[in-house]
Design a protein around this motif. Structure first.
Motif, mmCIF file in Angstrom:
data_model
loop_
_atom_site.group_PDB
_atom_site.id
_atom_site.type_symbol
_atom_site.label_atom_id
_atom_site.label_comp_id
_atom_site.label_asym_id
_atom_site.label_seq_id
_atom_site.Cartn_x
_atom_site.Cartn_y
_atom_site.Cartn_z
ATOM 1 N N TRP A 176 10.854 -7.434 -65.700
ATOM 2 C CA TRP A 176 10.160 -8.711 -65.493
ATOM 3 C C TRP A 176 8.730 -8.515 -64.992
ATOM 4 O O TRP A 176 7.966 -9.469 -64.897
ATOM 5 N N VAL A 177 8.388 -7.278 -64.626
ATOM 6 C CA VAL A 177 7.026 -6.962 -64.195
ATOM 7 C C VAL A 177 6.311 -6.239 -65.335
ATOM 8 O O VAL A 177 6.839 -5.262 -65.854
ATOM 9 N N PRO A 178 5.136 -6.691 -65.749
ATOM 10 C CA PRO A 178 4.316 -7.741 -65.138
ATOM 11 C C PRO A 178 4.383 -9.108 -65.820
ATOM 12 O O PRO A 178 3.763 -10.055 -65.344
ATOM 13 N N VAL A 179 5.129 -9.256 -66.931
ATOM 14 C CA VAL A 179 5.007 -10.452 -67.767
ATOM 15 C C VAL A 179 5.441 -11.721 -67.041
ATOM 16 O O VAL A 179 4.708 -12.719 -67.005
ATOM 17 N N VAL A 180 6.633 -11.715 -66.448
ATOM 18 C CA VAL A 180 7.150 -12.919 -65.783
ATOM 19 C C VAL A 180 6.250 -13.318 -64.621
ATOM 20 O O VAL A 180 5.968 -14.513 -64.411
ATOM 21 N N LEU A 181 5.770 -12.342 -63.875
ATOM 22 C CA LEU A 181 4.879 -12.640 -62.757
ATOM 23 C C LEU A 181 3.551 -13.216 -63.249
ATOM 24 O O LEU A 181 2.986 -14.114 -62.628
ATOM 25 N N THR A 182 3.061 -12.703 -64.362
ATOM 26 C CA THR A 182 1.792 -13.189 -64.903
ATOM 27 C C THR A 182 1.916 -14.630 -65.386
ATOM 28 O O THR A 182 1.015 -15.453 -65.171
ATOM 29 N N ILE A 183 3.033 -14.953 -66.028
ATOM 30 C CA ILE A 183 3.241 -16.336 -66.487
ATOM 31 C C ILE A 183 3.354 -17.284 -65.299
ATOM 32 O O ILE A 183 2.791 -18.389 -65.298
ATOM 33 N N VAL A 217 12.841 -16.737 -69.537
ATOM 34 C CA VAL A 217 13.132 -16.397 -68.138
ATOM 35 C C VAL A 217 12.071 -17.002 -67.218
ATOM 36 O O VAL A 217 12.381 -17.561 -66.160
ATOM 37 N N SER A 218 10.826 -16.902 -67.630
ATOM 38 C CA SER A 218 9.730 -17.425 -66.816
ATOM 39 C C SER A 218 9.856 -18.922 -66.581
ATOM 40 O O SER A 218 9.512 -19.418 -65.493
ATOM 41 N N LEU A 219 10.338 -19.656 -67.564
ATOM 42 C CA LEU A 219 10.486 -21.105 -67.430
ATOM 43 C C LEU A 219 11.461 -21.480 -66.323
ATOM 44 O O LEU A 219 11.326 -22.524 -65.689
ATOM 45 N N THR A 220 12.449 -20.621 -66.072
ATOM 46 C CA THR A 220 13.439 -20.937 -65.036
ATOM 47 C C THR A 220 12.839 -20.879 -63.630
ATOM 48 O O THR A 220 13.441 -21.412 -62.679
ATOM 49 N N PHE A 221 11.673 -20.259 -63.494
ATOM 50 C CA PHE A 221 11.047 -20.145 -62.180
ATOM 51 C C PHE A 221 9.990 -21.220 -61.923
ATOM 52 O O PHE A 221 9.391 -21.249 -60.835
ATOM 53 N N VAL A 222 9.764 -22.105 -62.898
ATOM 54 C CA VAL A 222 8.752 -23.156 -62.739
ATOM 55 C C VAL A 222 9.047 -24.060 -61.535
ATOM 56 O O VAL A 222 8.129 -24.384 -60.762
ATOM 57 N N PRO A 223 10.305 -24.507 -61.302
ATOM 58 C CA PRO A 223 10.553 -25.351 -60.124
ATOM 59 C C PRO A 223 10.174 -24.685 -58.804
ATOM 60 O O PRO A 223 9.674 -25.352 -57.886
ATOM 61 N N PHE A 224 10.361 -23.383 -58.702
ATOM 62 C CA PHE A 224 10.021 -22.666 -57.470
ATOM 63 C C PHE A 224 8.508 -22.532 -57.325
ATOM 64 O O PHE A 224 7.977 -22.558 -56.208
ATOM 65 N N CYS A 225 7.822 -22.407 -58.445
ATOM 66 C CA CYS A 225 6.364 -22.406 -58.445
ATOM 67 C C CYS A 225 5.833 -23.747 -57.931
ATOM 68 O O CYS A 225 4.933 -23.792 -57.087
ATOM 69 N N LEU A 226 6.403 -24.833 -58.423
ATOM 70 C CA LEU A 226 5.974 -26.170 -58.003
ATOM 71 C C LEU A 226 6.247 -26.398 -56.516
ATOM 72 O O LEU A 226 5.406 -26.940 -55.794
ATOM 73 N N LEU A 227 7.420 -25.969 -56.050
ATOM 74 C CA LEU A 227 7.768 -26.139 -54.641
ATOM 75 C C LEU A 227 6.826 -25.330 -53.750
ATOM 76 O O LEU A 227 6.369 -25.819 -52.706
ATOM 77 N N GLY A 228 6.519 -24.103 -54.162
ATOM 78 C CA GLY A 228 5.582 -23.287 -53.404
ATOM 79 C C GLY A 228 4.194 -23.900 -53.352
ATOM 80 O O GLY A 228 3.509 -23.848 -52.330
ATOM 81 N N PHE A 229 3.773 -24.514 -54.463
ATOM 82 C CA PHE A 229 2.461 -25.155 -54.525
ATOM 83 C C PHE A 229 2.380 -26.354 -53.578
ATOM 84 O O PHE A 229 1.451 -26.458 -52.765
ATOM 85 N N PHE A 230 3.345 -27.249 -53.665
ATOM 86 C CA PHE A 230 3.280 -28.475 -52.863
ATOM 87 C C PHE A 230 3.431 -28.205 -51.366
ATOM 88 O O PHE A 230 2.800 -28.869 -50.540
ATOM 89 N N THR A 231 4.228 -27.223 -50.985
ATOM 90 C CA THR A 231 4.370 -26.889 -49.568
ATOM 91 C C THR A 231 3.204 -26.024 -49.076
ATOM 92 O O THR A 231 2.789 -26.142 -47.920
#
Length: 240
Positions: free
Chosen positions: A42-49, A190-204
């Motif tokens: 998953w490194v580096p592609v998933v992290l980059t997305i 796989v990267s799409l499954t982490f979008v909710p955690f990205c959003l939560l990290g952004f708003f907090t």
């Protein structure tokens, strides 16, 4: 896709997105050393997305503080850095590449801690962008070179400029991965499954910016860069 690696990655990406939103960079710095141990492919592609998604959010949120004139040269020099980084990713031994990246980050932190204050200029940013192209493409950790050069700037402006630069950088890296046949449909899904955690990290993470800006910006920047370099160096040597 096994649950344990996914859950660990989701948790560390949440923390990383929170830190990057609050400070301006740090998602890959925090997440890459962990993800490379639980799910190396998953490194580096998933992290980059994930970084691209987060940087788009932060760029829009801080659009009034962006200084595009400071980024013209970095946008240009990032291209050869990306090309070289993609070639290194395909050609060089991962062990020595990681040693080089970790050592470079630690040396930059030491110089920044001991050295005199300086203004970040387009020329200095251009050099940092070239190095960022190499480290960001090979390991997904492209923030420290740019952040270290910008460390004496106003926190709000630095965050905004870094976010725009990361949008551009991530797009370039993903093009490089695609041309090198590293970017696959499976990794995209796989990267799409982490979008909710990205959003939560952004708003907090937005809520922590006043704390960071209250005289803590540069110390936190240097600590995170130092931690990243030390963790990567120790981790690489322990796997030798």
């Amino acid at each position: 896709m096994e649950f344990f690696p996914w859950a660990v990655t989701a948790a560390i990406l949440l923390v990383g997105c929170w830190v990057q939103t609050a400070l301006g960079f740090g998602m890959a710095v925090i997440a890459a050393p962990v993800v490379v141990m639980v799910e190396p492919e998953w490194v580096p592609v998933v992290l980059t997305i994930t970084a691209l998604n987060l940087s788009l959010l932060n760029s829009w949120n801080q659009r009034t503080a962006i200084e595009m004139h400071q980024l013209r040269i970095p946008f240009i020099t990032r291209i050869p850095g990306t090309i070289l980084g993609t070639w290194l990713l395909l050609q060089l031994n991962a062990f020595w590449l990681q040693i080089f990246v970790a050592s470079t980050v630690l040396l930059a932190v030491l110089i920044s801690f001991k050295g005199p204050q300086f203004q970040y200029t387009p020329a200095r940013l251009g050099v940092a962008a070239f190095v960022s192209g190499i480290t960001g493409t090979t390991t997904s950790i492209g923030g420290p070179p740019m952040a270290l050069v910008m460390q004496h700037g106003a926190p709000m402006t630095v965050r905004a400029n870094l976010s725009v630069f990361f949008v551009y950088s991530c797009a370039l890296s993903l093009i490089g991965y695609w041309l090198a046949d590293i970017l696959t449909l499976e990794l995209l899904l796989v990267s799409l499954t982490f979008v909710p955690f990205c959003l939560l990290g952004f708003f907090t993470g937005k809520q922590a910016r006043p704390y960071v800006d209250a005289g803590r910006f540069r110390p936190l920047l240097l600590v995170i860069c130092g931690f990243a370099g030390a963790f990567a160096l120790v981790g690489t040597l322990s796997r030798a």
